[in-house]
Design a protein around this motif. Structure first.
Motif, PDB file in Angstrom:
ATOM      1  N   ASP A  55       0.932  -1.247  -2.672  1.00 16.37           N
ATOM      2  CA  ASP A  55       1.069  -1.350  -1.214  1.00 16.37           C
ATOM      3  C   ASP A  55       0.242  -0.251  -0.572  1.00 16.37           C
ATOM      4  OD1 ASP A  55       1.788  -1.397   1.458  1.00 16.37           O
ATOM      5  OD2 ASP A  55       3.922  -1.678   1.075  1.00 16.37           O
TER       6      ASP A  55
ATOM      7  N   SER B 239      -0.885  -0.747   2.731  1.00  9.20           N
ATOM      8  CA  SER B 239      -0.954  -1.358   4.067  1.00  9.20           C
ATOM      9  C   SER B 239      -0.990  -0.312   5.163  1.00  9.20           C
ATOM     10  CB  SER B 239       0.256  -2.268   4.283  1.00  9.20           C
ATOM     11  OG  SER B 239       1.461  -1.535   4.184  1.00  9.20           O
ATOM     12  N   THR B 240      -1.489  -0.748   6.341  1.00  4.71           N
ATOM     13  CA  THR B 240      -1.481   0.051   7.566  1.00  4.71           C
ATOM     14  C   THR B 240      -2.172   1.393   7.363  1.00  4.71           C
ATOM     15  OG1 THR B 240       0.710  -0.940   7.914  1.00  4.71           O
ATOM     16  CG2 THR B 240      -0.019   0.658   9.543  1.00  4.71           C
TER      17      THR B 240
ATOM     18  N   GLN C  23      -2.207  -5.392   4.085  1.00  2.00           N
ATOM     19  CA  GLN C  23      -2.237  -5.771   5.496  1.00  2.00           C
ATOM     20  C   GLN C  23      -2.578  -4.596   6.404  1.00  2.00           C
ATOM     21  OE1 GLN C  23       1.544  -6.387   7.598  1.00  2.00           O
ATOM     22  NE2 GLN C  23       2.601  -5.856   5.685  1.00  2.00           N
ATOM     23  N   SER C  24      -3.100  -4.929   7.596  1.00  5.83           N
ATOM     24  CA  SER C  24      -3.360  -3.964   8.672  1.00  5.83           C
ATOM     25  C   SER C  24      -4.301  -2.852   8.244  1.00  5.83           C
ATOM     26  CB  SER C  24      -2.032  -3.378   9.189  1.00  5.83           C
ATOM     27  OG  SER C  24      -1.187  -4.403   9.668  1.00  5.83           O
TER      28      SER C  24
ATOM     29  N   ASP D 164       0.051  -5.713  -1.187  1.00 14.16           N
ATOM     30  CA  ASP D 164       0.114  -5.659   0.276  1.00 14.16           C
ATOM     31  C   ASP D 164      -1.034  -4.796   0.792  1.00 14.16           C
ATOM     32  OD1 ASP D 164       0.722  -5.514   2.950  1.00 14.16           O
ATOM     33  OD2 ASP D 164       2.862  -5.166   2.652  1.00 14.16           O
TER      34      ASP D 164
END
Length: 306
Positions: free
Chosen positions: A7, A9-10, A33-34, A31
């Motif tokens: 992960d 993300s962001t 994302q973003s 993950d």
């Protein structure tokens, strides 16, 4: 390295998706994302045989959705939304029936489904920006029997939501929200499968300039027997809301809100009166809120009384 969860993300990561992640054979959750990842999604995803969750949303990814997604045997969560993907959805490859949750944006198309186990959301399908296309084509049939909330916005070419040829459609649907669909003429057409729309509670329709009917054709319980709230606004072609055959299904209706429907003459039409078991009297025993505003041709609650 035997990573099971990755992960990142962001953050502010950019550039192409790192090719090295395809070497993480044991991944169960990825993950990303973003971020600001660009380029195409690799078609070598089938190396992740244990991947259950994949989230690449809110980046700047381009190209087509890789067919390799269909080779992920245990994939349950897929989010490719808010990217710059093109082409179509490889329906024969993406195993929609196994997915618990997905969100895919392709060009102006937006398919969104938020699913059951492990997520605190209703099952939602959101369609936006279609042009000259019917959303509920074969590739979406795997979802229509499972969704609870349906939202359709700015979609051209859609004429009807459901018809009598549909099988296992909308058996769990609770809410419908449709806005700015210029070719939509009716919600339903013909006698539907038993159980369709049985759990429907709320209908909100706005700016549907060609809508002529909510339900077209004979309707028998249990269709719409739980419907509690109906709102129509700026549906300029509709002359009445319900055929007489629908009345007996609306015993739970509590709120009816109709505004700026310039051709509306009445709530109940005499259409459907020829069918058997049609209600002889018009009665909504639980109705507690009635709003009828800016209806210049409105004459009577029932056109049979005109």
């Amino acid at each position: 390295m035997e990573l099971v969860v990755l992960d990142i993300s962001t953050n502010q990561f950019s550039g192409d998706l790192p090719s090295c992640i395809t070497k993480l054979k044991k991944l169960q959750k990825l993950d990303l994302q973003s971020n600001m990842f660009m380029g195409e999604i690799s078609n070598t995803l089938n190396s992740w045989t244990e991947l259950a969750e994949l989230n690449l949303s809110n980046n700047k990814l381009t190209g087509e959705i890789p067919s390799g997604l269909g080779d992920l045997p245990v994939l349950m969560y897929l989010d490719l939304g808010r990217n710059l993907l093109s082409g179509g959805i490889p329906a024969e490859d993406v195993r929609l029936k196994e997915l618990l949750r997905f969100n895919i944006s392709v060009d102006k198309y937006n398919y969104e489904f938020i699913g059951d186990s492990g997520y605190e959301f209703p099952n939602e399908l959101r369609l936006a920006g279609f042009s000259n296309s019917v959303p509920f084509e074969a590739k979406m049939k795997a979802l229509t029997s499972r969704i609870e909330d349906l939202v359709i916005e700015s979609t051209e070419g859609l004429v009807s939501i459901a018809c009598e040829s549909d099988e296992e459609s909308f058996l769990k649907l609770k809410t419908i929200d449709i806005c700015d669909c210029g070719h939509l003429k009716e919600m339903c057409k013909g006698l539907l499968l038993a159980g369709s729309f049985e759990r429907l509670e709320r209908v909100t329709l706005y700016k549907l300039r060609q809508m002529e009917h909510l339900w077209r054709g004979p309707v028998e319980p249990p269709y719409q027997v739980n419907l509690k709230y109906i709102s129509l606004e700026s549906c300029k072609a509709i002359k009445s809301l319900f055929p007489q055959s629908v009345v007996k299904c609306l015993m739970q209706l509590q709120e009816l809100d109709v505004a700026e429907c310039k051709k509306l003459e009445g709530i109940i039409s005499d259409k459907g009166a020829e069918y058997e078991n049609v209600a002889k009297t018009i009665e909504f025993p639980k109705l507690n809120s009635l709003r009828l505003v800016l209806l210049p041709r409105f004459k009577s609650f029932s056109t049979t009384m005109m």
